[in-house]
Scaffold this motif. Structure first.
Motif, PDB file in Angstrom:
ATOM      1  N   PRO A 198     -57.782  11.770  41.240  1.00 43.16           N
ATOM      2  CA  PRO A 198     -57.050  13.036  41.160  1.00 43.16           C
ATOM      3  C   PRO A 198     -57.335  13.761  39.855  1.00 43.16           C
ATOM      4  N   ARG A 209     -52.061  17.403  42.643  1.00 44.07           N
ATOM      5  CA  ARG A 209     -52.416  17.260  44.055  1.00 44.07           C
ATOM      6  C   ARG A 209     -53.854  17.686  44.305  1.00 44.07           C
ATOM      7  N   THR A 210     -54.267  18.813  43.716  1.00 40.97           N
ATOM      8  CA  THR A 210     -55.622  19.323  43.883  1.00 40.97           C
ATOM      9  C   THR A 210     -56.132  19.856  42.557  1.00 40.97           C
ATOM     10  N   SER A 219     -54.616  23.352  41.818  1.00 39.40           N
ATOM     11  CA  SER A 219     -53.277  23.392  41.217  1.00 39.40           C
ATOM     12  C   SER A 219     -53.328  23.010  39.744  1.00 39.40           C
ATOM     13  N   ASP A 253     -47.237  19.988  39.877  1.00 40.87           N
ATOM     14  CA  ASP A 253     -47.021  19.141  41.042  1.00 40.87           C
ATOM     15  C   ASP A 253     -45.990  18.069  40.690  1.00 40.87           C
ATOM     16  N   ALA A 304     -51.285   8.671  43.490  1.00 39.31           N
ATOM     17  CA  ALA A 304     -51.394  10.046  43.968  1.00 39.31           C
ATOM     18  C   ALA A 304     -51.686  10.081  45.465  1.00 39.31           C
ATOM     19  N   ARG A 305     -52.548   9.187  45.954  1.00 41.82           N
ATOM     20  CA  ARG A 305     -52.866   9.164  47.388  1.00 41.82           C
ATOM     21  C   ARG A 305     -51.614   8.903  48.203  1.00 41.82           C
ATOM     22  N   TYR A 327     -48.297   9.192  47.169  1.00 40.62           N
ATOM     23  CA  TYR A 327     -47.197  10.127  46.955  1.00 40.62           C
ATOM     24  C   TYR A 327     -47.466  11.486  47.593  1.00 40.62           C
ATOM     25  N   TYR A 328     -48.686  11.984  47.484  1.00 40.54           N
ATOM     26  CA  TYR A 328     -48.993  13.316  47.996  1.00 40.54           C
ATOM     27  C   TYR A 328     -49.371  13.317  49.475  1.00 40.54           C
TER      28      TYR A 328
END
Length: 374
Positions: free
Chosen positions: A112, A144-145, A148, A255, A335-336, A338-339
């Protein structure tokens, strides 16, 4: 962590007996490895273990396009799981063990993005990156990206006057500068408009902003607004009020997980394969800790206080140091999960173990217990 503690099925030479062994396997989410007589295992995850193993190891008429390992399998190892998070972390550990050179590709593990404040530079600057390094820096994320992260970086830098250029500066009064310096949005260290100490002071304000999730700047501006109002300087107070609103708009761009990774602490509560239990997956400084199984215990016919037992669990936590690459992967796994749109379990964030919100954690455990599918 030691999550890959599998149960085993020996295939042996009697393939007829294999079908009976497969019938005894539970139809349950799991991570499994089918070991051939020679070579590396076939590693996979599934939501229905018995059905998947029957497909891979059952007798199948020839010819068939479907993968079948019945004739080459030597043994099967499997580890039952009760949540998507547990499946992901067990698969990660098994993949690292069996495929040390290719496990990130096998998992399709995407790193991320973060907003990185490069502190090792003489004139620190910010940039968006997907890699952690050992050099002195502050990492804010994970986002997230990348879009963002870039949007947050651009907007929060509007609140300060550190440089945005990417070059290695050689300060000189003859330096041409840039548009940000002309707009008074940069202290212009390239043109020696400020000393190194003055620029470092502005960088410290940026550090404090990121480390405090914006509260350091928001509180100082709010205090200035109140002071100006008391002094009846309403025009300047109105400007400070607009600045407070601008800071709040910037903070809304973060985020949910984004923070200084040195303060990224939390606990994921998920279902457990054991009845009347949940799994507590603590994250300390962005690193997953070994899971703690938490059940409803009774002593002397009376239930033991959940709050008391949770405090004992928290007191026993010992953060383990990880290498930069492994820590980066742990953050990517967080992150994988949670998002993801299909995230299971609950996440409770906290600044430090000493400030863990026990009431929220107790409520999360109760909700997970009520919603458990197994």
């Amino acid at each position: 962590m030691t999550l890959w503690t599998p149960e085993m099925i020996e295939v042996g030479a009697n393939l007829a007996a294999l079908d009976a062994r497969l019938d005894a396997v539970p139809d349950h989410p799991a991570v499994f490895a089918i070991w051939p007589r020679e070579g590396m295992p076939y590693l996979a995850r599934t939501t229905l273990l018995r059905r998947r193993l029957r497909r891979l190891l059952g007798e199948r008429p020839l010819p068939s396009r479907l993968l079948n390992l019945r004739s080459v399998a030597a043994r099967v190892e499997y580890r039952l799981t009760a949540s998507w998070l547990e499946t992901t972390l067990v698969f990660y550990e098994a993949a690292r063990r069996f495929f040390p050179d290719a496990y990130t590709s096998l998992m399709k593990l995407r790193m991320p993005p973060y907003v990185k404040l490069i502190l090792s530079n003489r004139f620190p600057r910010a940039q968006v990156t997907s890699r952690l390094s050992g050099a002195r820096a502050l990492y804010y994320g994970p986002f997230r990206t990348r879009t963002s992260a870039e949007q947050f970086e651009s907007r929060f830098l509007d609140l300060f006057q550190i440089r945005r250029c990417q070059e290695d500066l050689a300060p000189s009064p003859s330096h041409p500068g840039c548009i940000y310096g002309e707009m008074n949005m940069c202290l212009r260290p390239c043109q020696q408009a400020v000393s190194d100490e003055e620029y470092a002071s502005e960088v410290r304000r940026v550090e404090e902003f990121l480390e405090s999730d914006g509260s350091s700047l928001q509180e100082s501006v709010a205090r200035a607004r109140e002071r100006l109002s008391q002094e009846l300087n309403f025009e300047e107070a109105a400007r400070q009020h607009k600045r407070v609103e601008k800071i709040q708009e910037v903070l809304k761009l973060r985020d949910e997980l984004a923070r200084d990774i040195e303060r990224l602490n939390g606990v994921a509560v998920t279902a457990s394969t054991e009845p009347e239990c949940v799994e507590l997956w603590f994250v300390l400084r962005g690193c997953w800790q070994p899971p703690r199984r938490f059940g409803f215990e009774v002593a002397g016919g009376k239930a033991i206080s959940m709050d008391h037992r949770l405090r004992e669990v928290a007191a026993s936590l010992e953060p383990r140091p990880l290498r930069t690459r492994e820590r980066q992967e742990h953050l990517a796994l967080l992150a994988r999960w949670y998002y993801a749109s299909h995230r299971d379990g609950e996440w409770i964030a906290f600044d430090a173990v000493e400030s863990l919100p026990y009431r929220k954690l107790v409520n999360a455990i109760s909700r997970v217990m009520q919603a458990r599918p197994y």
